[in-house]
Design an enzyme around this catalytic site. Structure first.
Site, mmCIF file in Angstrom:
data_model
loop_
_atom_site.group_PDB
_atom_site.id
_atom_site.type_symbol
_atom_site.label_atom_id
_atom_site.label_comp_id
_atom_site.label_asym_id
_atom_site.label_seq_id
_atom_site.Cartn_x
_atom_site.Cartn_y
_atom_site.Cartn_z
ATOM 1 C CG HIS A 14 -0.334 -0.262 2.447
ATOM 2 N ND1 HIS A 14 0.660 0.344 3.112
ATOM 3 C CD2 HIS A 14 -0.587 -1.444 3.251
ATOM 4 C CE1 HIS A 14 0.909 -0.028 4.354
ATOM 5 N NE2 HIS A 14 -0.022 -1.277 4.550
ATOM 6 C CG HIS A 60 -3.442 -2.978 -2.527
ATOM 7 N ND1 HIS A 60 -4.256 -3.711 -1.692
ATOM 8 C CD2 HIS A 60 -3.092 -3.674 -3.783
ATOM 9 C CE1 HIS A 60 -4.119 -4.861 -2.517
ATOM 10 N NE2 HIS A 60 -3.650 -4.919 -3.530
ATOM 11 C CG ASP A 71 -8.628 -0.642 -2.618
ATOM 12 O OD1 ASP A 71 -8.381 -0.384 -3.741
ATOM 13 O OD2 ASP A 71 -7.906 -1.460 -2.010
#
Length: 183
Positions: free
Chosen positions: A57, A148, A153
């Site tokens: 991420h 991510h 998301d």
């Protein structure tokens, strides 16, 4: 999609532990329309990160050193859940697990929340070899920002779940009960 109300949610974690949330994202859907997307950086306990999670991420300890911890962010999320006590997540086992483990870590009460899993629904509905969130969004030309990252998301999940409801030909969330549970 009158009456279709839910909050898509996504978490990123700092380590392999579910209670190590470092980012939370929500996407609020009212009457089948996205009305708000938010995300918060969260300081995980000890602000420690694993190399592998940072590679996924891109969030680092310097990003969260002054961020609020989970209880403060959860209090804000609960403000949304008062109106819409329904969560949707892609791979809900992970995201709901993050909530459960974090509530336990901080000794917080578990609210009465219903949740649904867009991944379980996709596996039942579609015949793709892959059912990852980004792959499904690519197949259906669902726009997204940075995969991510929790807010992006969460919005991707909301758009996918709305598509699934439409593709199932359903009128309400209660018809999706096979793909969900209680927090």
């Amino acid at each position: 999609m009158q009456g279709i109300n839910f909050i898509a949610i996504d978490f990123e974690t700092a380590t392999g532990k579910r209670a190590s949330i470092c980012e939370a994202g929500i996407c609020v859907v009212r009457d089948g329309e996205i009305v708000e997307t938010r995300s918060w950086l969260v300081r995980p306990q000890g602000n420690s990160y694993s190399y592998w999670n940072m590679q996924i991420h891109g969030i680092r300890p310097n990003d969260t050193v002054y961020s609020p911890e989970f209880p403060e962010v959860w209090a804000e999320i609960c403000g949304y859940l008062k109106d819409i006590p329904v969560l949707v997540a892609h791979n809900a086992a992970f995201d709901i697990g993050c909530i459960r483990h974090s509530l336990e870590l901080y000794g917080m009460e578990k609210p009465d929340i219903t949740y649904y899993c867009s991944l379980r629904a996709a596996r039942k509905l579609y015949n793709f070899g892959c059912n990852s969130l980004d792959y499904l969004c690519d197949q259906f030309k669902i726009p997204y920002g940075q995969h991510h990252r929790a807010g992006d998301d969460a919005e991707m999940c909301a758009r996918l779940f709305l598509r699934e409801i439409k593709d199932f030909g359903l009128c309400g969330l209660e018809e999706m009960k096979y793909y969900g549970g209680k927090l």
